[in-house]
Design a protein around this motif. Structure first.
Motif, PDB file in Angstrom:
ATOM      1  N   ARG A   1      50.461   8.714  42.637  1.00  0.00           N
ATOM      2  CA  ARG A   1      51.591   8.555  43.528  1.00  0.00           C
ATOM      3  C   ARG A   1      51.875   9.899  44.173  1.00  0.00           C
ATOM      4  N   PRO A   2      52.347   9.910  45.418  1.00  0.00           N
ATOM      5  CA  PRO A   2      52.623  11.187  46.084  1.00  0.00           C
ATOM      6  C   PRO A   2      53.692  11.956  45.328  1.00  0.00           C
ATOM      7  N   PRO A   3      53.648  13.288  45.377  1.00  0.00           N
ATOM      8  CA  PRO A   3      54.653  14.080  44.656  1.00  0.00           C
ATOM      9  C   PRO A   3      56.045  13.852  45.217  1.00  0.00           C
ATOM     10  N   LEU A   4      57.050  14.068  44.369  1.00  0.00           N
ATOM     11  CA  LEU A   4      58.435  13.878  44.785  1.00  0.00           C
ATOM     12  C   LEU A   4      58.769  14.779  45.963  1.00  0.00           C
ATOM     13  N   VAL A   5      58.217  15.990  45.962  1.00  0.00           N
ATOM     14  CA  VAL A   5      58.367  16.921  47.089  1.00  0.00           C
ATOM     15  C   VAL A   5      56.966  17.236  47.613  1.00  0.00           C
ATOM     16  N   PRO A   6      56.636  16.857  48.840  1.00  0.00           N
ATOM     17  CA  PRO A   6      55.279  17.083  49.350  1.00  0.00           C
ATOM     18  C   PRO A   6      54.985  18.579  49.530  1.00  0.00           C
ATOM     19  N   ARG A   7      53.713  18.882  49.635  1.00  0.00           N
ATOM     20  CA  ARG A   7      53.265  20.273  49.707  1.00  0.00           C
ATOM     21  C   ARG A   7      53.878  21.012  50.892  1.00  0.00           C
ATOM     22  N   GLU A   8      54.052  20.295  52.008  1.00  0.00           N
ATOM     23  CA  GLU A   8      54.572  20.974  53.201  1.00  0.00           C
ATOM     24  C   GLU A   8      56.036  21.379  53.065  1.00  0.00           C
ATOM     25  N   ARG A   9      56.733  20.819  52.062  1.00  0.00           N
ATOM     26  CA  ARG A   9      58.123  21.230  51.838  1.00  0.00           C
ATOM     27  C   ARG A   9      58.264  22.082  50.574  1.00  0.00           C
ATOM     28  N   THR A  10      57.136  22.615  50.101  1.00  0.00           N
ATOM     29  CA  THR A  10      57.148  23.499  48.943  1.00  0.00           C
ATOM     30  C   THR A  10      56.958  24.935  49.418  1.00  0.00           C
ATOM     31  N   VAL A  11      57.865  25.799  49.027  1.00  0.00           N
ATOM     32  CA  VAL A  11      57.893  27.186  49.494  1.00  0.00           C
ATOM     33  C   VAL A  11      57.603  28.108  48.315  1.00  0.00           C
ATOM     34  N   GLU A  12      56.722  29.082  48.541  1.00  0.00           N
ATOM     35  CA  GLU A  12      56.399  30.057  47.502  1.00  0.00           C
ATOM     36  C   GLU A  12      57.260  31.298  47.666  1.00  0.00           C
ATOM     37  N   ALA A  13      57.832  31.745  46.539  1.00  0.00           N
ATOM     38  CA  ALA A  13      58.678  32.939  46.546  1.00  0.00           C
ATOM     39  C   ALA A  13      57.946  34.082  45.860  1.00  0.00           C
ATOM     40  N   PRO A  14      58.023  35.293  46.402  1.00  0.00           N
ATOM     41  CA  PRO A  14      57.410  36.441  45.733  1.00  0.00           C
ATOM     42  C   PRO A  14      58.198  36.822  44.482  1.00  0.00           C
ATOM     43  N   GLY A  15      57.611  37.682  43.678  1.00  0.00           N
ATOM     44  CA  GLY A  15      58.241  38.081  42.426  1.00  0.00           C
ATOM     45  C   GLY A  15      57.729  37.234  41.280  1.00  0.00           C
ATOM     46  N   ARG A  16      57.752  37.832  40.069  1.00  0.00           N
ATOM     47  CA  ARG A  16      57.238  37.074  38.923  1.00  0.00           C
ATOM     48  C   ARG A  16      57.861  37.561  37.622  1.00  0.00           C
ATOM     49  N   ILE A  17      58.281  36.574  36.802  1.00  0.00           N
ATOM     50  CA  ILE A  17      58.837  36.826  35.479  1.00  0.00           C
ATOM     51  C   ILE A  17      57.815  36.395  34.432  1.00  0.00           C
TER      52      ILE A  17
END
Length: 660
Positions: free
Chosen positions: A110-126
């Motif tokens: 099934r398609p993801p709840l939030v499609p790839r085109e509305r997924t944003v990558e943020a810099p920084g890492r914990i």
């Protein structure tokens, strides 16, 4: 306890797919009301029911809602943008790589709840220990906010890597996004636990359904008045409406949770600690098993998506009074999961055109058309008869056999659900009491008890409204958690220090919920496992919790290994503000004789059998009568099958046991 509950009337409201149920408790007196739901806008039926009971008066309303559930199931939630750590854009798409259809030659995810085109990558890492590997700088925050605004979404799910260990990056992004006018669901607030996919899924679900829930709550508050509404959660406790709007994912199973609370409290008061609950409504049936306590789960799957919040452990199947009977391509009779719902409803309601379980019960004489909803909603016998006969002709069956077949198929589905929560989990149904409720539960209770060899049935007071009763009987509850991933040898003092921030947050937020300090109970527990395991066992944080883990692990999985290293995964704190718990059976016990109001023909086992009809409100405590018989009341009808005997206990509950 919410201090307002001591001074004003209490109203419990459960909105279902077919009916909306209300219970009013005022100065020790109880009034009930049931009316058809309004699927296009559930708040209309709620407000109409409250006005019917209260007029222009005020009350504290406890509401179990299906709004969040329906928004998710029907794909009508808000458009969501998801922010993830750089490099994790496909987090929801990859998921756990499980195959739900193991033998499908051409499986389709099934398609993801939030499609790839509305997924944003943020810099920084914990890192997992909370250390900052890569800082999140101001320019990175600004770039992320701009990318989110380009998606056109006004609801944002924020789920950065290991935010449960250090929420600093999420907090910075949340602040910037809110200043930009966006609505944010941060994972460190929604689910501060490890396992990135489940955390992201739960946060995305919240971001999707919360705007829908907030609009719904706004309409209710406009009609009820601000400050007079609390919402039932999936964990069996209520929270302020404003909190429910922000964290709507916690209300996904609020209606069934209210039913379980009402059922178990009723069973306890009647002296039964081991019960199997059976809630048959218009569109579905919810079942659960209480072995001395209400069971809880920390994860479920709704519409294919993991939702990892504490909730009462309930199993649901698509078999209810409105479940539609049809013939499949091979001519076999199928019942459900499709339902006629409230609109158009069963054929006998006057608008529907497809035969349902309710229509089959009416055709067989088990529902009395002039007594449905206390006579306020007469049923259409002729329309029902024509529809059953037409379907029977297509099936090549006698109409009576067709109607009985509809019930048999539905009961097979419901019996399967009861086996899931009992036999398949190692419980012997013979040790339990069946507690049916919902408008149709009492019509099928004897048949189901016989299928599972359950020796006793408890038909509670207000059975058709027990979910609404559970709302009124609920406590104020908030659940808090934090993944810590500590060795099992950690000292109690170290763990208590880790619990301290959760305790401080719980006390602060429960005070805001209106819970007095003296009425607050805090319950601490640990999710533990053997090192290397994938899943955990929840253990109370008290005494020798390591030994308790061994005992619980052995009971669940059949073995223990006391020499193996342990791991403490997650801290859990449940804050409970004890509710008023009014006695809803006070004054219901009557004296007199057991006398049937009339005798009607009912089809049982293919034969027309004269059945006495007893009016529930006229039955005296201590009275007894044998089956077959019908018991009618405003919110439900019950069938006491041949071979069963009914008696009225000291709290006006009906107790059915096998005779002879």
């Amino acid at each position: 306890m919410d201090s307002r509950a001591l001074h004003i009337p209490l109203v419990g409201v459960d909105t279902g797919g077919t009916f909306t149920d209300l219970v009013l408790v005022e100065k020790g007196a109880v009034r009930t009301y049931k009316l058809p739901s309004t699927p296009d806008d559930p708040s209309r039926a709620v407000l109409e029911g409250v006005r019917h009971l209260l007029g222009d008066g005020e009350a504290l309303v406890f509401h179990g809602s299906t709004v969040a559930t329906n928004a998710l199931l029907e794909g009508k939630g808000s458009r969501v943008a998801l922010i993830v750590t750089e490099g994790f854009r496909d987090l929801l798409l990859i998921g756990r790589q499980n195959r739900p259809d193991l033998y499908a030659l051409h499986p389709r995810r099934r398609p993801p709840l939030v499609p790839r085109e509305r997924t944003v990558e943020a810099p920084g890492r914990i890192l997992p220990d909370g250390a900052e590997e890569t800082p999140l700088r101001e320019e990175g925050v600004a770039r992320t906010v701009a990318a989110v605004r380009e998606t056109g979404c006004d609801s944002v799910a924020l789920c950065l890597l290991h935010a449960y260990a250090n929420p600093a990056h999420e907090a910075a992004l949340q602040d910037a996004l809110e200043k930009a006018g966006l609505r944010v669901s941060p994972s460190h607030r929604i689910l501060p636990e490890y396992r990135e996919f489940e955390r992201a899924s739960t946060t995305a679900v919240n971001a999707s359904v919360s705007p829908v829930m907030e609009r719904y709550i706004g309409r209710l508050q406009q009609g009820l008045g601000a400050g007079h509404l609390k919402i039932m959660q999936s964990n069996g406790g209520s929270i302020l409406a404003e909190t429910a709007g922000r964290e709507a994912v916690r209300t996904i199973l609020s209606g069934p949770a209210g039913g379980m609370v009402g059922a178990f409290r009723t069973a306890q008061a009647a002296g039964f600690e081991k019960v199997v609950t059976f809630d048959m409504g218009g569109t579905s049936t919810d079942v659960g098993l209480c072995d001395g306590a209400i069971p809880f789960s920390s994860e479920t799957v709704i519409a294919g998506w993991p939702v990892k919040v504490p909730m009462i452990d309930i199993h649901t199947v698509g078999a209810g009074g409105g479940s539609i009977a049809r013939l499949d391509a091979g001519g076999a009779l199928r019942v459900g999961p499709e339902s006629a719902g409230a609109d158009p409803g069963p054929v006998c309601y006057g608008r529907g055109s497809e035969v349902t379980v309710t229509d089959a019960n009416l055709y067989l004489g088990r529902l009395l058309p002039g007594r449905f909803l206390g006579g306020r909603m007469p049923l259409h016998e002729e329309r029902c008869r024509d529809a059953v006969q037409e379907l029977a002709a297509r099936a090549g069956l006698a109409p009576v056999r067709l109607a009985e077949g509809v019930l048999e198929v539905a009961e097979a589905t419901m019996a399967g659900a009861l086996r899931v929560v009992s036999v398949e989990r190692g419980y012997d149904p013979r040790d339990f009491t069946l507690l049916p409720f919902g408008g149709a539960g009492g019509l099928h209770a004897c048949a189901l008890a016989e299928k599972l060899a359950i020796p006793r049935i408890l038909l509670p007071v207000h059975p058709g409204l027990l979910s609404a009763v559970g709302m009124v009987l609920s406590d104020s509850i908030r659940d808090y958690s934090l993944s810590v991933l500590r060795p099992g040898g950690a000292e109690s003092g170290e763990l208590a220090a880790l619990f301290a921030p959760l305790e401080e947050q719980a006390r602060r937020e429960m005070t805001a919920e209106g819970v007095a300090e003296g009425g607050l109970v805090l319950r601490f527990s640990l999710d533990m496992r053997y090192r290397g395991q994938s899943f955990e066992v929840n253990v109370p944080f008290e005494g020798d919790f390591r030994a308790a883990f061994g005992r619980l692990h052995e009971r669940r999985y059949g073995y223990r290994d006391d020499g193996r290293e342990l791991e403490i995964v997650t801290l859990r704190l449940r804050a409970v503000g004890c509710g008023p718990h009014p006695d809803l059976t006070a004054g219901t016990c009557r004296r007199g004789e057991v006398r049937p109001a009339e005798t009607v023909p009912v089809v049982l086992g293919g034969e027309v059998t004269p059945c006495p009809v007893y009016e529930r409100e006229e039955l005296p405590c201590g009275g007894e009568f044998p089956g077959p018989a019908l018991v009618v009341e405003e919110t439900a009808t019950h069938l006491v099958a041949p071979g069963w005997r009914a008696r009225v206990d000291g709290r006006s509950n009906l107790v059915l046991e096998r005779s002879g």
